[in-house]
Motif scaffolding. Sequence first.
Motif, PDB file in Angstrom:
ATOM      1  N   TYR A 136       0.811  -1.211   0.000  1.00  0.00           N
ATOM      2  CA  TYR A 136       0.000   0.000   0.000  1.00  0.00           C
ATOM      3  C   TYR A 136       0.854   1.275   0.000  1.00  0.00           C
ATOM      4  CZ  TYR A 136      -4.727  -1.865   0.722  1.00  0.00           C
ATOM      5  OH  TYR A 136      -5.945  -2.460   0.568  1.00  0.00           O
ATOM      6  N   LYS A 137       2.143   1.159  -0.243  1.00  0.00           N
ATOM      7  CA  LYS A 137       3.054   2.289  -0.031  1.00  0.00           C
ATOM      8  C   LYS A 137       2.614   3.541  -0.782  1.00  0.00           C
ATOM      9  CE  LYS A 137       7.928   3.625  -0.213  1.00  0.00           C
ATOM     10  NZ  LYS A 137       9.322   3.188  -0.489  1.00  0.00           N
ATOM     11  N   GLN A 138       2.234   3.404  -2.038  1.00  0.00           N
ATOM     12  CA  GLN A 138       1.854   4.582  -2.818  1.00  0.00           C
ATOM     13  C   GLN A 138       0.655   5.289  -2.187  1.00  0.00           C
ATOM     14  OE1 GLN A 138       1.040   3.750  -6.936  1.00  0.00           O
ATOM     15  NE2 GLN A 138       0.394   5.834  -7.394  1.00  0.00           N
ATOM     16  N   TYR A 139      -0.361   4.515  -1.788  1.00  0.00           N
ATOM     17  CA  TYR A 139      -1.548   5.103  -1.175  1.00  0.00           C
ATOM     18  C   TYR A 139      -1.225   5.703   0.197  1.00  0.00           C
ATOM     19  CZ  TYR A 139      -4.579   2.978  -4.699  1.00  0.00           C
ATOM     20  OH  TYR A 139      -5.203   2.649  -5.875  1.00  0.00           O
ATOM     21  N   ILE A 140      -0.358   5.030   0.960  1.00  0.00           N
ATOM     22  CA  ILE A 140      -0.021   5.525   2.295  1.00  0.00           C
ATOM     23  C   ILE A 140       0.662   6.889   2.222  1.00  0.00           C
ATOM     24  CG2 ILE A 140       1.502   5.123   4.284  1.00  0.00           C
ATOM     25  CD1 ILE A 140       0.891   2.114   3.936  1.00  0.00           C
ATOM     26  N   HIS A 141       1.623   7.027   1.327  1.00  0.00           N
ATOM     27  CA  HIS A 141       2.331   8.302   1.241  1.00  0.00           C
ATOM     28  C   HIS A 141       1.451   9.392   0.627  1.00  0.00           C
ATOM     29  CE1 HIS A 141       6.315   7.254   2.755  1.00  0.00           C
ATOM     30  NE2 HIS A 141       6.067   6.045   2.281  1.00  0.00           N
ATOM     31  N   THR A 142       0.558   9.005  -0.253  1.00  0.00           N
ATOM     32  CA  THR A 142      -0.413   9.988  -0.764  1.00  0.00           C
ATOM     33  C   THR A 142      -1.308  10.463   0.373  1.00  0.00           C
ATOM     34  OG1 THR A 142      -0.405   8.935  -2.942  1.00  0.00           O
ATOM     35  CG2 THR A 142      -2.261  10.375  -2.421  1.00  0.00           C
ATOM     36  N   ALA A 143      -1.730   9.544   1.233  1.00  0.00           N
ATOM     37  CA  ALA A 143      -2.573   9.914   2.370  1.00  0.00           C
ATOM     38  C   ALA A 143      -1.805  10.804   3.346  1.00  0.00           C
ATOM     39  CB  ALA A 143      -3.068   8.651   3.074  1.00  0.00           C
ATOM     40  N   ILE A 144      -0.543  10.478   3.603  1.00  0.00           N
ATOM     41  CA  ILE A 144       0.268  11.311   4.501  1.00  0.00           C
ATOM     42  C   ILE A 144       0.409  12.720   3.944  1.00  0.00           C
ATOM     43  CG2 ILE A 144       2.604  11.643   5.399  1.00  0.00           C
ATOM     44  CD1 ILE A 144       2.804   8.591   5.675  1.00  0.00           C
ATOM     45  N   ASN A 145       0.669  12.837   2.658  1.00  0.00           N
ATOM     46  CA  ASN A 145       0.775  14.162   2.031  1.00  0.00           C
ATOM     47  C   ASN A 145      -0.543  14.912   2.087  1.00  0.00           C
ATOM     48  OD1 ASN A 145       3.484  13.738   1.392  1.00  0.00           O
ATOM     49  ND2 ASN A 145       3.003  12.867  -0.617  1.00  0.00           N
ATOM     50  N   THR A 146      -1.644  14.193   1.964  1.00  0.00           N
ATOM     51  CA  THR A 146      -2.960  14.815   2.059  1.00  0.00           C
ATOM     52  C   THR A 146      -3.198  15.381   3.452  1.00  0.00           C
ATOM     53  OG1 THR A 146      -3.873  13.336   0.370  1.00  0.00           O
ATOM     54  CG2 THR A 146      -5.446  14.421   1.839  1.00  0.00           C
ATOM     55  N   ALA A 149      -1.139  18.480   3.880  1.00  0.00           N
ATOM     56  CA  ALA A 149      -1.700  19.618   3.138  1.00  0.00           C
ATOM     57  C   ALA A 149      -2.908  20.206   3.860  1.00  0.00           C
ATOM     58  CB  ALA A 149      -2.098  19.156   1.735  1.00  0.00           C
ATOM     59  N   LYS A 150      -3.659  19.386   4.560  1.00  0.00           N
ATOM     60  CA  LYS A 150      -4.839  19.863   5.290  1.00  0.00           C
ATOM     61  C   LYS A 150      -4.498  20.310   6.708  1.00  0.00           C
ATOM     62  CE  LYS A 150      -8.155  16.929   2.815  1.00  0.00           C
ATOM     63  NZ  LYS A 150      -9.181  15.845   2.944  1.00  0.00           N
ATOM     64  N   GLY A 151      -3.228  20.162   7.105  1.00  0.00           N
ATOM     65  CA  GLY A 151      -2.831  20.529   8.455  1.00  0.00           C
ATOM     66  C   GLY A 151      -3.320  19.559   9.519  1.00  0.00           C
ATOM     67  N   LEU A 152      -3.563  18.321   9.144  1.00  0.00           N
ATOM     68  CA  LEU A 152      -4.111  17.322  10.061  1.00  0.00           C
ATOM     69  C   LEU A 152      -3.115  16.238  10.438  1.00  0.00           C
ATOM     70  CD1 LEU A 152      -7.625  16.787   8.403  1.00  0.00           C
ATOM     71  CD2 LEU A 152      -7.084  18.173  10.426  1.00  0.00           C
ATOM     72  N   TYR A 153      -1.892  16.347   9.955  1.00  0.00           N
ATOM     73  CA  TYR A 153      -0.938  15.260  10.179  1.00  0.00           C
ATOM     74  C   TYR A 153      -0.709  15.001  11.665  1.00  0.00           C
ATOM     75  CZ  TYR A 153       3.375  12.537  10.119  1.00  0.00           C
ATOM     76  OH  TYR A 153       4.316  11.562  10.333  1.00  0.00           O
ATOM     77  N   ASP A 154      -0.400  16.049  12.428  1.00  0.00           N
ATOM     78  CA  ASP A 154      -0.095  15.871  13.843  1.00  0.00           C
ATOM     79  C   ASP A 154      -1.304  15.387  14.635  1.00  0.00           C
ATOM     80  OD1 ASP A 154       2.519  16.689  13.448  1.00  0.00           O
ATOM     81  OD2 ASP A 154       2.071  18.806  13.855  1.00  0.00           O
ATOM     82  N   VAL A 155      -2.487  15.720  14.162  1.00  0.00           N
ATOM     83  CA  VAL A 155      -3.715  15.354  14.879  1.00  0.00           C
ATOM     84  C   VAL A 155      -4.151  13.925  14.569  1.00  0.00           C
ATOM     85  CG1 VAL A 155      -6.160  15.925  15.170  1.00  0.00           C
ATOM     86  CG2 VAL A 155      -4.474  17.745  14.925  1.00  0.00           C
ATOM     87  N   GLN A 156      -3.965  13.498  13.328  1.00  0.00           N
ATOM     88  CA  GLN A 156      -4.598  12.263  12.862  1.00  0.00           C
ATOM     89  C   GLN A 156      -3.633  11.126  12.563  1.00  0.00           C
ATOM     90  OE1 GLN A 156      -7.492  13.036   9.815  1.00  0.00           O
ATOM     91  NE2 GLN A 156      -7.673  10.886   9.205  1.00  0.00           N
ATOM     92  N   MET A 157      -2.364  11.409  12.323  1.00  0.00           N
ATOM     93  CA  MET A 157      -1.447  10.392  11.822  1.00  0.00           C
ATOM     94  C   MET A 157      -1.427   9.147  12.684  1.00  0.00           C
ATOM     95  SD  MET A 157       0.699   9.365   9.564  1.00  0.00           S
ATOM     96  CE  MET A 157       1.968   8.098   9.437  1.00  0.00           C
ATOM     97  N   GLY A 162      -5.721   7.237  11.143  1.00  0.00           N
ATOM     98  CA  GLY A 162      -4.553   7.711  10.413  1.00  0.00           C
ATOM     99  C   GLY A 162      -3.738   6.571   9.841  1.00  0.00           C
ATOM    100  N   PRO A 163      -2.824   6.862   8.922  1.00  0.00           N
ATOM    101  CA  PRO A 163      -1.983   5.808   8.328  1.00  0.00           C
ATOM    102  C   PRO A 163      -1.203   5.005   9.361  1.00  0.00           C
ATOM    103  CG  PRO A 163      -1.839   7.812   7.028  1.00  0.00           C
ATOM    104  CD  PRO A 163      -2.620   8.160   8.260  1.00  0.00           C
ATOM    105  N   GLY A 164      -0.754   5.653  10.449  1.00  0.00           N
ATOM    106  CA  GLY A 164      -0.057   4.909  11.491  1.00  0.00           C
ATOM    107  C   GLY A 164      -0.934   3.861  12.146  1.00  0.00           C
ATOM    108  N   GLY A 165      -2.242   4.135  12.187  1.00  0.00           N
ATOM    109  CA  GLY A 165      -3.189   3.216  12.797  1.00  0.00           C
ATOM    110  C   GLY A 165      -3.432   1.952  11.999  1.00  0.00           C
TER     111      GLY A 165
END
Length: 295
Positions: A136-146, A149-157, A162-165
């Motif tokens: 799933y690497k391509q989708y995972i990194h696309t999701a991380i970039n998304t 971009a929305k400013g949600l990485y620290d909140v949701q990752m 989130g992808p980490g989950g």
Amino acid sequence: MQQHTAVYDVVPRPAVMNIWERRRNRQLHWVVECIAEGTGTFLYTFAGAGATAAYVLGNILDLPGLGSVLQIGIAYAVGIALAMAVCLPTSHGQFNPGITIHAVVFHGLPPLKAFRYIIAQIFGAYVACLLIYIQYKQYIHTAINTLKAKGLYDVQMFTPSGPGGIFGLYVNAGSNLGFVLVNEFVCDFVLGLVIFACTEPANNLSTPTTMPWLISLAYGVVVWGYAPIGLAANSARDVGGRFAALTLFGRAATGGNYAALAALTNIPATLLAGSFTSSSLTTRREPSTHNGNAC
């Protein structure tokens, strides 16, 4: 006249396989048992975490229809059934440190063998998560970039959404760990109850054919109903997945205080379920000494 070997004729195996089998059965039986334990946990994790990946990434990338909690529960249930079908004849199908520790306490499983089993179980989950990441690497990194971009990485990752989950197990921000602990303990107790009751030889309703599916359905029930609160249910799945998340994403993937809760709670819950089942729900008939007949 040319002769042909019929497909139903027995063809001797290569000599090297016979040599390996003799050595395996006499000296290296513990190796294949550990391989079976690792393979079983791999199948269980590969099925469930793979379905989780589809669900999480579909939500982040706005790709409807990629998954659901129902699908995740079914995937874990089927993964457990497959693990037992493939590996149970080799290692008795523990696939869970809680079950292995129960075997040490109540059934005399040697501690060294139990330690090997647990390491193999964790490693199986770890490998499954790494393979899912690659697939799933391509989708995972696309999701991380998304998320960035929305400013949600620290909140949701590093949350269940989130992808980490996908790999590590987490709870949502603001969750009361006391309620999460109760949820985990109750679900693990119910799972242990079903496992020990279904594997009881005197249980005529749980046959070798139906037993894997009954246990699998129990896992499906707790995932469908209680996973949103926070549920690990298997220390090998939790620890192996968390090691994978740490490998992929660094120390931010530790999971905080919830990590210890997820990794350890199912062990006392499983021990209690085993004690309850053996003391209250199973009947062992002692053979009669009168004329060789049962009373």
